[in-house]
Motif scaffolding. Structure first.
Motif: not given
Length: 228
Positions: A57, A151, A193-199
Motif C-alpha cells: 500500500r 503490473q 493480486q497486489l500487482s494487479l490492483r495497485v493503481k
C-alpha cells in the motif's frame, strides 16, 4: 513483453544486482532477536502482513506512479511520490537503505539505458538534493524504460522484496533453501493480486506497525548482522 525487454529489466531486480540489499533485513533481525519471529511459519505471517498492509500500500504504489511518470514524461509525479515515501518511512535505517539501493539502481540504469530522459532527469534531481532517490521510484522508472508493463514492474519489485526477506531469514533463522522456495511459492498469489490492483492514482498508505517498530528498534541492538 519481448525477450530482450525481459532480460534488460530483469538485471535490475536480480539478486546479482549490486544494490547492497543483502546488507538489510528491514527489521527482521530485531524481530528475530525479540522472539517475534522464530521459524518459517512465523516468518510467513510476518512477511505476508508486510506485503499486504505495508509495502503493498506504500512502496508498490510509488513503483506504479514512477512507471506512469516514465511513460508520460511527467517526472514531477515521481518526485512527489518519492518525497512522500521518505516522509512515510518511519525508520531512519529503512530510509537510508531505500535511498542507497535506489541510487545504485539509478546509476546503473543511466549508464546502461542510453537516451532515456526520465532516468537522466531523475538522477539529476537526486544528485541535486531535490528528491531522496528511493528504490521503488528508481525501479518504476527503470523497468518502464526497459519496456515492462506496470503490473509486471510492481510484481517484480514485490517479489524482489520478498526474496530479500527470505535471504535475510536464512542467516537469522533455521530456514533453508527448500523452505525459502516454499515460502516464495506461497506468497506468489498474493504478489500477483497486489500487482494487479495497485493503481498510480491511489494515495500512499501503510499499516504495518509491528514491522515498523522492529525496523526502528534495529538501530538499538547491541550487536547486528544487518544494517537495518
Amino acid at each position: 513483453m519481448d525477450t530482450f525487454s525481459l532480460i534488460q529489466g530483469f538485471r535490475f531486480v536480480d539478486s546479482f544486482f549490486p544494490s547492497g540489499g543483502f546488507a538489510f533485513s528491514s527489521g527482521l533481525e530485531a524481530a528475530v532477536k525479540d522472539g517475534a519471529v522464530r521459524d518459517g511459519k512465523e516468518l510467513r505471517r510476518f512477511v505476508q502482513d508486510w506485503l499486504l498492509h505495508g509495502i503493498g500500500r506504500r512502496e508498490a504504489i510509488a513503483v506504479a506512479v514512477a512507471h506512469q511518470a516514465a511513460l508520460t514524461g511527467k517526472l514531477e509525479s515521481a518526485l512527489t511520490v518519492d518525497r512522500a515515501l521518505d516522509a512515510l518511512k518511519l525508520s531512519r535505517d529503512s530510509r537510508r537503505a531505500s535511498r542507497q539501493m535506489g541510487r545504485q539502481v539509478m546509476k546503473a540504469a543511466v549508464d546502461q539505458l542510453h537516451d532515456e530522459r526520465p532516468l537522466l532527469d531523475y538522477r539529476n534531481a537526486v544528485e541535486e538534493g531535490r528528491t531522496p532517490g528511493h528504490v521503488p521510484v528508481a525501479i518504476g522508472l527503470t523497468l518502464a524504460a526497459c519496456g515492462w508493463s506496470r503490473q509486471d514492474t510492481v510484481a517484480a519489485f514485490l517479489y524482489q522484496t520478498a526474496q530479500g526477506m527470505v535471504s535475510a531469514a536464512m542467516k537469522l533463522l533455521p530456514v533453508g533453501q527448500q523452505q525459502g522456495q516454499q515460502l516464495l511459492a506461497e506468497w506468489a498469489p498474493l504478489i500477483a493480486q497486489l500487482s494487479l490492483r495497485v493503481k498510480p492514482q491511489a494515495g500512499l498508505a501503510s499499516w504495518s506497525p509491528i514491522q515498523d517498530i522492529y525496523a526502528m528498534r534495529h538501530a538499538r541492538l547491541e550487536s547486528r548482522l544487518f544494517r537495518s
